[in-house]
Design a protein around this motif. Structure first.
Motif, mmCIF file in Angstrom:
data_model
loop_
_atom_site.group_PDB
_atom_site.id
_atom_site.type_symbol
_atom_site.label_atom_id
_atom_site.label_comp_id
_atom_site.label_asym_id
_atom_site.label_seq_id
_atom_site.Cartn_x
_atom_site.Cartn_y
_atom_site.Cartn_z
ATOM 1 N N ALA A 3 0.681 -1.211 -0.068
ATOM 2 C CA ALA A 3 -0.057 0.044 0.041
ATOM 3 C C ALA A 3 0.722 1.358 0.106
ATOM 4 N N ILE A 4 1.820 1.312 0.957
ATOM 5 C CA ILE A 4 2.724 2.576 0.690
ATOM 6 C C ILE A 4 3.621 2.650 -0.373
ATOM 7 N N VAL A 5 3.894 1.502 -1.048
ATOM 8 C CA VAL A 5 4.716 1.668 -2.280
ATOM 9 C C VAL A 5 3.742 2.014 -3.662
ATOM 10 N N HIS A 6 2.585 1.497 -3.449
ATOM 11 C CA HIS A 6 1.557 2.104 -4.411
ATOM 12 C C HIS A 6 1.474 3.540 -4.161
ATOM 13 N N LEU A 7 1.309 4.002 -2.934
ATOM 14 C CA LEU A 7 1.047 5.511 -2.712
ATOM 15 C C LEU A 7 2.070 6.241 -3.315
ATOM 16 N N SER A 8 3.329 5.901 -3.030
ATOM 17 C CA SER A 8 4.480 6.688 -3.560
ATOM 18 C C SER A 8 4.477 6.808 -5.059
#
Length: 142
Positions: A3-8
């Motif tokens: 989720a964090i990688v996708h948001l980045s």
């Protein structure tokens, strides 16, 4: 983590979208303005403004849907970053559940089950692809 990688990745695509819609302003100037916004929420609002201001009806329609879905999932990053990961004892079937929950000393927060975090990561991946399609479509139209 997904989720964090996708948001980045989504934040990077928002910068591209903003720069494409900022033409004829130089890309360096547009991306500097975008980066100066600080947090993700401000960058998202700036991009939303630009799409609504410079987009064509078809792009605006697609963006409105993406923007709404992104608003629903953007808070997952803060929850993951600022809340604790807790492992509950095994249930009667030996299944262990993992969840995010606020520390005991915080009044605000939200309990998130692992399945909810995974669902958000899956949805953010779809959103990322849709924003990429919007960026490439607008780039081709220039």
């Amino acid at each position: 983590g997904r989720a964090i990688v996708h948001l980045s990745n989504i934040e990077e695509l928002l910068a591209m979208l903003f720069a494409v819609l900022s033409v004829p302003v130089a890309t360096e100037v547009a991306t500097e303005l975008f980066q100066d916004q600080g947090g993700f929420d401000k960058k998202l609002k700036l991009t939303n403004y630009m799409v609504l201001h410079r987009g064509r009806p078809r792009e605006i329609s697609g963006w409105t849907t993406v923007y709404s879905r992104l608003q629903n999932h953007r808070g997952v990053r803060n929850l993951i970053a600022h809340q604790g990961l807790f492992r509950n004892p095994p249930d009667e079937h030996g299944q262990v559940s993992v969840a995010l929950r606020p520390p005991w000393f915080k009044k605000k927060g939200k309990h998130l089950k692992l399945s909810e975090i995974k669902a958000s990561a899956d949805e953010l991946d779809k959103i990322r692809l849709e924003i990429w399609d919007l960026v490439t479509g607008l780039s081709a139209a220039l």
